[in-house]
Enzyme design. Structure first.
Site, PDB file in Angstrom:
ATOM      1  N   ASN A  58      46.589  35.354  44.887  1.00 39.71           N
ATOM      2  CA  ASN A  58      45.547  34.653  44.658  1.00 39.71           C
ATOM      3  C   ASN A  58      45.509  33.217  44.823  1.00 39.71           C
ATOM      4  O   ASN A  58      45.028  32.992  45.933  1.00 39.71           O
ATOM      5  CB  ASN A  58      45.279  35.078  43.321  1.00 39.71           C
ATOM      6  CG  ASN A  58      43.792  34.924  42.623  1.00 39.71           C
ATOM      7  OD1 ASN A  58      43.181  33.826  43.369  1.00 39.71           O
ATOM      8  ND2 ASN A  58      43.440  35.345  41.636  1.00 39.71           N
ATOM      9  N   ASP A  59      46.492  32.600  44.273  1.00 37.58           N
ATOM     10  CA  ASP A  59      46.591  31.184  44.345  1.00 37.58           C
ATOM     11  C   ASP A  59      46.683  30.612  45.697  1.00 37.58           C
ATOM     12  O   ASP A  59      46.328  29.686  46.315  1.00 37.58           O
ATOM     13  CB  ASP A  59      47.260  30.450  43.274  1.00 37.58           C
ATOM     14  CG  ASP A  59      46.866  30.855  41.792  1.00 37.58           C
ATOM     15  OD1 ASP A  59      45.589  30.957  41.796  1.00 37.58           O
ATOM     16  OD2 ASP A  59      47.492  31.015  40.885  1.00 37.58           O
ATOM     17  N   VAL A  60      47.775  31.455  46.315  1.00 35.73           N
ATOM     18  CA  VAL A  60      48.291  31.081  47.544  1.00 35.73           C
ATOM     19  C   VAL A  60      47.166  31.330  48.706  1.00 35.73           C
ATOM     20  O   VAL A  60      47.521  30.797  49.943  1.00 35.73           O
ATOM     21  CB  VAL A  60      49.601  31.810  47.831  1.00 35.73           C
ATOM     22  CG1 VAL A  60      50.570  31.222  46.832  1.00 35.73           C
ATOM     23  CG2 VAL A  60      49.414  33.353  48.007  1.00 35.73           C
TER      24      VAL A  60
END
Lengths: 460, 103
Positions: free
Chosen positions: A387-389
């Protein structure tokens, strides 16, 4: 018992030699496995020869303690699932820090010597590493909320606790006559404050930053061990050298990781990630779902596919299915690559380990820098539980993620995001990617969903 | 050799050890970061020998209790660190269970 104390120093020298050779071998994929065996053999003989230390008493107690501790380390380490390895490293690192703090405490209970100040510093660092690592363990294990825990004035409180710990540490050595604090009173106070600081220091750190934190505490423990090596009548060079090597190596690894996330260490430890909540992120568009059968068709007729694995894949234990999917696609002539973000998962290299376990060859795995230019010419990107990456918000000023190097998957023709539900990533930030026109969401447990993809592909 | 000389020799050694640790890690590919972190976690388990000496030379019950706890924790660090590293590295073993094409 025969006196083998003459053997202690030669054996310690050999131990250090094998530690360094072991580390050297662990830095190459081909020899890595033998590296730990070398280091392990060295540790075993070092432990055995230590029983011949002159004037050693309590030998029965030592043996009992080793059996208890050994079992306590061996059983969970053997049983735990591969996906939970990061928190196991945190846990055992904390144990080492606690042992270092204990050695310092015993040294400080004795008379003050010129090296007592080193024992105080070692005790402080060891205790911080102990409580900090345990919090990291609890957060990763999910026994504690992984979100940053913050309260107003937190940094002032933290600093105050640290300063008080240092002051009480100074009292332990100086034992000022003007203060009615004996060693018996100031020593426990010192350790309580040090443990408290480790706890307070780790609470505001979110799960996304945990890899950096574990690595940092690993270096801390190494340093504490080295400082403890000074606290014996004759310095214990094995502890000093091994401790300093781990301290230096751990510090470098920590900096490498922090750099990969584009976050300074001050930011990691004092920034309370996500605490600066973005003012109602302006995300336009809507999230569009897709079915597994359609994704299978998309994949089957693609030229280039890039798979981006994340922690979600690890949790769902989907790596085996992913490997099956890769095989199927390659048999159809699709070029499949894996894009590994340095901090995907909960530890650097976490994804590599899991994929290696599932049998994906190294030459399929690519670093962020290698793979980023390839996204525009990629037909399908499969984001599995990351998600964040892959959040393009990192390119937008004002976002808490701003500046973090990401995988630019949104440049690919089609982006399929496999996701369990509609929650946010570990950093707790809305992902712009999900709202892009070329993005489709494939909801469900990653293992099940990839299994469906495999079935659908077989039918095509 | 006086105690102070021994102290400074130890500082020299520590400095060289720091370079050794730095150089060893600086050439490591990213895929080995996790096993290496785990491996260095095992290596600082050498704290066990210090804890053994601390317990072995303990005189008072307080020192014995703290020393005992230190040995337990140190032993857990050693065995746990070894098993975790071994298990992680097992997966990098290509000669073993499943040899892969193009590897």
């Amino acid at each position: 018992m025969a006196d083998f104390s003459f053997a202690i120093e030669p054996v310690y020298i050999a131990t250090i030699f094998f530690f360094i050779v072991g580390l050297q071998r662990m830095s190459n994929p081909l020899t890595a496995r033998s590296g730990i065996v070398w280091a392990g053999a060295a540790m075993l003989i070092a432990t055995l020869v230590t029983f011949f230390t002159p004037n050693l008493t309590n030998i029965g107690l030592i043996a009992i303690a080793i059996v208890i501790g050994g079992g306590f380390g061996y059983i969970p380490a053997k049983r735990v699932a591969m996906t939970n390895m990061p928190q196991m490293v945190a846990l055992f690192n904390g144990m080492g820090g606690g042992a270092a703090a204990g050695i310092a405490a015993v040294a400080l209970l004795g008379p003050t010597t010129p090296t007592s100040s080193l024992a105080v510093v070692g005790g402080l660092i060891g205790a911080v590493s102990f409580s900090g690592s345990l919090i990291a363990f609890l957060k990763l294990q999910g026994w504690m909320p992984s979100r940053p825990i913050t309260f107003t004035g937190q940094q002032i409180v933290n600093m105050a606790v640290l300063v008080l710990a240092i002051v009480s540490g100074a009292f332990v050595i100086l034992q000022p006559a003007s203060l009615p604090l004996s060693v018996n009173a100031s020593l426990p106070l010192f350790f309580i404050l040090a443990l408290g600081f480790g706890l307070l220091m780790t609470l505001p750190i979110g799960g996304a930053d945990m890899p950096v934190v574990i690595s940092m505490y690993n270096a801390f423990t190494g340093l504490a061990v080295a400082l403890d090596g000074f606290s014996f009548v004759t310095p214990n060079y094995a502890m000093i050298i091994a401790g300093v090597i781990v301290g230096a190596a751990g510090a470098l690894l920590t900096l490498k990781m922090a750099k990969a996330m584009n976050r300074s260490l001050t930011n990691v430890f004092f920034g309370a990630f996500g605490a600066t909540e973005e003012q109602a992120a302006q995300v336009s568009g809507s999230v569009k779902a897709i079915e597994a059968d359609d994704v299978a068709v998309l994949l089957a007729y693609a030229d280039r596919v890039i798979i981006v694995p994340g922690y979600g894949m690890a949790v769902a234990q989907a790596q085996q299915k992913v490997q099956e999917l890769t095989d199927l696609l390659e048999r159809r002539g699709v070029r499949v690559k894996f894009a590994i973000h340095p901090v995907a998962g909960r530890m650097p290299g976490h994804m590599n380990v899991l994929l290696a376990e599932a049998g994906v060859a190294y030459d399929h795995l690519f670093d962020r820098d290698e793979v980023n230019p390839e996204f525009p010419s990629t037909d399908v990107v499969l984001v599995i539980g990351a998600n964040d990456v892959v959040n393009p918000a990192a390119h937008r000023q004002g976002s808490p993620l701003f500046g973090m190097p990401i995988l630019d998957v949104e440049q690919a023709k089609n982006v399929i995001v496999l996701k369990r539900g509609q929650g946010k990533g570990f950093a707790g930030i809305e992902n712009d990617l999900f709202y892009r026109d070329n993005t489709r969401m494939l909801y469900g447990d990653a293992q099940e969903t990839v299994g469906k993809l495999v079935q659908a592909l077989k039918k095509l | 050799m006086t105690e102070i000389t021994a102290f400074w020799i130890a500082i020299y050694i520590a400095m060289l050890a720091a370079f050794t640790g730095y150089v060893t890690i600086s050439r490591v590919p990213a895929i080995l970061h996790t096993p290496l972190m785990s491996g260095s976690n095992f290596i600082h388990g050498i704290v066990l020998v210090g804890a053994m000496v601390a317990l072995g030379l303990a005189n008072t019950p307080t020192e014995q209790v703290i020393g005992f706890i230190a040995v337990v924790l140190g032993a857990a660090n050693v065995t746990g660190g070894y098993v975790v590293t071994e298990r992680i590295l097992q997966m990098f073993d290509r000669s073993g269970k499943k040899p892969r094409k193009g590897a």
